[in-house]
Write an enzyme that holds these catalytic residues in place. Structure first.
Site, PDB file in Angstrom:
ATOM      1  CE1 TYR A 126      -2.063   7.821 -19.438  1.00 46.41           C
ATOM      2  CE2 TYR A 126      -3.109   5.744 -19.925  1.00 46.41           C
ATOM      3  CZ  TYR A 126      -3.187   7.116 -20.116  1.00 46.41           C
ATOM      4  OH  TYR A 126      -4.361   7.869 -20.662  1.00 46.41           O
ATOM      5  NE  ARG A 170     -12.637  -2.894 -26.526  1.00 48.70           N
ATOM      6  CZ  ARG A 170     -13.605  -2.228 -25.531  1.00 48.70           C
ATOM      7  NH1 ARG A 170     -14.145  -2.904 -24.928  1.00 48.70           N
ATOM      8  NH2 ARG A 170     -12.967  -0.884 -25.515  1.00 48.70           N
ATOM      9  NE  ARG A 183      -1.205  10.776 -25.208  1.00 47.68           N
ATOM     10  CZ  ARG A 183      -1.590  10.552 -23.872  1.00 47.68           C
ATOM     11  NH1 ARG A 183      -0.292  10.457 -23.239  1.00 47.68           N
ATOM     12  NH2 ARG A 183      -2.684  10.313 -23.204  1.00 47.68           N
ATOM     13  CG  PHE A 243     -21.308   0.066  -9.534  1.00 50.84           C
ATOM     14  CD1 PHE A 243     -21.490   0.815 -10.631  1.00 50.84           C
ATOM     15  CD2 PHE A 243     -20.240   0.377  -8.893  1.00 50.84           C
ATOM     16  CE1 PHE A 243     -20.653   2.076 -10.780  1.00 50.84           C
ATOM     17  CE2 PHE A 243     -19.053   1.547  -9.288  1.00 50.84           C
ATOM     18  CZ  PHE A 243     -19.734   2.270 -10.418  1.00 50.84           C
TER      19      PHE A 243
HETATM   20  C1  D61 Z   1     -15.647  -0.767  -9.633  1.00 46.18           C
HETATM   21  C2  D61 Z   1     -16.517  -0.230 -10.777  1.00 46.18           C
HETATM   22  C3  D61 Z   1     -16.098   0.536 -11.729  1.00 46.18           C
HETATM   23  C4  D61 Z   1     -14.638   0.698 -11.957  1.00 46.18           C
HETATM   24  C5  D61 Z   1     -13.950   0.337 -10.948  1.00 46.18           C
HETATM   25  C6  D61 Z   1     -14.262  -0.486  -9.696  1.00 46.18           C
HETATM   26  C7  D61 Z   1     -12.570   0.934 -10.878  1.00 46.18           C
HETATM   27  C8  D61 Z   1     -12.093   1.639 -12.029  1.00 46.18           C
HETATM   28  C9  D61 Z   1     -13.035   1.937 -13.058  1.00 46.18           C
HETATM   29  C10 D61 Z   1     -14.349   1.530 -12.793  1.00 46.18           C
HETATM   30  C11 D61 Z   1     -12.305   2.804 -14.242  1.00 46.18           C
HETATM   31  C12 D61 Z   1     -12.129   1.916 -15.214  1.00 46.18           C
HETATM   32  C13 D61 Z   1     -12.049   2.792 -16.466  1.00 46.18           C
HETATM   33  C14 D61 Z   1     -11.915   1.846 -17.921  1.00 46.18           C
HETATM   34  C15 D61 Z   1     -12.360   2.427 -18.979  1.00 46.18           C
HETATM   35  N1  D61 Z   1     -11.234   3.303 -19.419  1.00 46.18           N
HETATM   36  C16 D61 Z   1     -11.615   4.676 -19.838  1.00 46.18           C
HETATM   37  O1  D61 Z   1     -12.613   5.186 -19.878  1.00 46.18           O
HETATM   38  C17 D61 Z   1     -10.306   5.390 -20.251  1.00 46.18           C
HETATM   39  O2  D61 Z   1     -10.403   6.885 -19.593  1.00 46.18           O
HETATM   40  C18 D61 Z   1      -9.961   6.648 -18.315  1.00 46.18           C
HETATM   41  C19 D61 Z   1      -9.924   8.124 -17.637  1.00 46.18           C
HETATM   42  C20 D61 Z   1     -11.521   8.476 -17.438  1.00 46.18           C
HETATM   43  C21 D61 Z   1     -12.077   7.494 -16.412  1.00 46.18           C
HETATM   44  C22 D61 Z   1     -13.516   7.844 -16.292  1.00 46.18           C
HETATM   45  C23 D61 Z   1     -14.325   6.827 -15.372  1.00 46.18           C
HETATM   46  C24 D61 Z   1     -14.612   5.382 -16.055  1.00 46.18           C
HETATM   47  C25 D61 Z   1     -15.450   4.787 -15.306  1.00 46.18           C
HETATM   48  C26 D61 Z   1     -16.081   4.982 -14.293  1.00 46.18           C
HETATM   49  C27 D61 Z   1     -15.896   6.287 -13.783  1.00 46.18           C
HETATM   50  C28 D61 Z   1     -14.959   7.276 -14.426  1.00 46.18           C
HETATM   51  C29 D61 Z   1     -16.448   6.789 -12.479  1.00 46.18           C
HETATM   52  C30 D61 Z   1     -17.309   6.072 -11.845  1.00 46.18           C
HETATM   53  C31 D61 Z   1     -17.658   4.679 -12.298  1.00 46.18           C
HETATM   54  C32 D61 Z   1     -16.989   4.079 -13.512  1.00 46.18           C
HETATM   55  C33 D61 Z   1     -10.293   5.514 -21.714  1.00 46.18           C
HETATM   56  O3  D61 Z   1     -11.466   5.932 -22.121  1.00 46.18           O
HETATM   57  C34 D61 Z   1     -11.564   5.726 -23.849  1.00 46.18           C
HETATM   58  C35 D61 Z   1     -11.943   4.332 -24.239  1.00 46.18           C
HETATM   59  O4  D61 Z   1     -11.962   3.430 -23.375  1.00 46.18           O
HETATM   60  O5  D61 Z   1     -11.911   4.344 -25.432  1.00 46.18           O
HETATM   61  C36 D61 Z   1      -9.087   6.205 -22.168  1.00 46.18           C
HETATM   62  O6  D61 Z   1      -9.051   7.183 -22.556  1.00 46.18           O
HETATM   63  O7  D61 Z   1      -8.019   5.534 -22.100  1.00 46.18           O
HETATM   64 MG    MG Z   2      -7.629   8.984 -21.984  1.00 45.32          MG
END
Ligand code: D61
Ligand code: MG
Length: 305
Positions: A126, A170, A183, A243
């Site tokens: 997931y 968290r 969920r 970044f």
């Molecule tokens: C380097 C820098 C940034 C990085 C990386 C490497 C590798 C992965 C990521 C960022 C993504 C990390 C996501 C962590 C936060 N989680 C969420 O926001 C959850 O949603 C996930 C699906 C949408 C992801 C959108 C996203 C996030 C960060 C980004 C990006 C796209 C594009 C570019 C840069 C960063 C979470 O959201 C709600 C919550 O955290 O409350 C969820 O629904 O589980």
């Molecule tokens: Mg989500």
């Protein structure tokens, strides 16, 4: 729009060089919109699943629109035509990378709409779909910008898993208390060693078990640290480095704060503003990253008896 929907990522995306900044900003907004569909519990499954699966096609449609989400996410969905328009103005290489990840993430989210996170393999799978794939896509965008070598998928995946697992740990209380019920992503294989039902972790009589379970979850997240350090050590461009490094340091800081801390089951556990400002100001080199990871790891060590 980026700054309204993302408190943390807006800042680090902003300091990238122009070309890459635009691509990463659109990548973020597209995936945030996809996640808004995933997270909206009021959309029936038979409506939601086809939207998730076809989302990568909708980004090419100038006037595609689906109203859902709330607050700033509702605005993002209502104004999504600006996102598609900007997406269509990106270079082909960036567009293809964003489309490919959106397609795979949408399919993965759809799979988990009807499936619970039971085992730690499910948990990794997931987290791969919702965050590991972001890591793969970003590595592609960095490479396409001409500034970095293409990273290994396994290391890019770990960058996302470390951030996502930290959020999932968290946000236990916030997620378990959500109405209507949201969920949960803590894998049964881990929590069932400590309690019969995941929600039992929040009751005072289970405090000892709850903290043991929490420490198990934090230890699971820490298995990705070595890959993350390898990934960051290979980066060359200073703004791409910052970044990537700032969110990672915030994550290990959050894990250090959560480790052995019953407050995770009582209220909001967040790094203090002053500490966040220090991380943003003082993260410039790999030595800074090693230093921060070392300091936060040292905070966890004595917390255990
Ligand atoms: C380097 C820098 C940034 C990085 C990386 C490497 C590798 C992965 C990521 C960022 C993504 C990390 C996501 C962590 C936060 N989680 C969420 O926001 C959850 O949603 C996930 C699906 C949408 C992801 C959108 C996203 C996030 C960060 C980004 C990006 C796209 C594009 C570019 C840069 C960063 C979470 O959201 C709600 C919550 O955290 O409350 C969820 O629904 O589980
Ligand atoms: Mg989500």
């Amino acid at each position: 729009m980026l700054h309204k929907v993302s408190r943390s990522f807006g800042l680090v995306i902003q300091q990238l060089d122009t070309d890459l900044r635009n691509a990463v900003c659109i990548f973020y907004l597209v995936l945030r919109a996809l996640d808004t569909v995933e997270d909206d519990t009021s959309i029936p499954t038979d409506v939601k699943v086809p939207i998730l699966i076809a989302f990568h096609k909708h980004i090419y449609e100038r006037d595609w629109h689906f109203a859902c989400g709330s607050k700033e996410y509702k605005v993002l969905m209502d104004e999504f035509h600006h996102v598609s328009k900007a997406f269509l103005e990106l270079e082909k290489g960036y567009q293809e990378a964003i489309e490919d990840i959106t397609k795979r993430m949408g399919a993965g989210m759809a799979k988990f709409i009807c499936k619970e996170v039971e085992t730690s393999d499910d948990y990794d799978e997931y987290c791969h779909y919702v965050a590991g794939l972001v890591g793969l896509g970003l590595s592609k965008l960095f490479h396409a910008s001409g500034s970095e070598d293409l990273a290994l998928d396994s290391l890019s995946n770990s960058m996302g898993l470390f951030l996502q697992k930290t959020n999932i740990i968290r946000d236990y209380l916030e997620d378990i208390n959500e109405i209507p019920k949201s969920r949960m992503f803590w894998p049964r294989e881990i929590w069932s060693k400590y309690v019969n039902k995941l929600e039992d972790l929040k009751y005072e009589e289970n405090s000892v078990k709850a903290v043991e379970c929490l420490n198990d979850m934090v230890t699971n997240a820490l298995t990705h640290v070595e890959d993350c350090l390898k990934y960051m050590a290979a980066l060359r461009d200073p703004s791409i480095f910052r970044f990537c490094a700032i969110p990672q340091i915030m994550a290990i800081g959050t894990l250090a704060l959560c480790y052995n801390n019953i407050e995770v089951f009582r209220g909001v556990v967040k790094m203090r503003r002053g500490l966040t400002a220090k991380v943003i100001d003082r993260t410039k080199t790999m030595a800074d990253v090693y230093g921060a990871f070392y300091d936060f790891a040292c905070m966890m060590k004595p917390k255990k008896l």
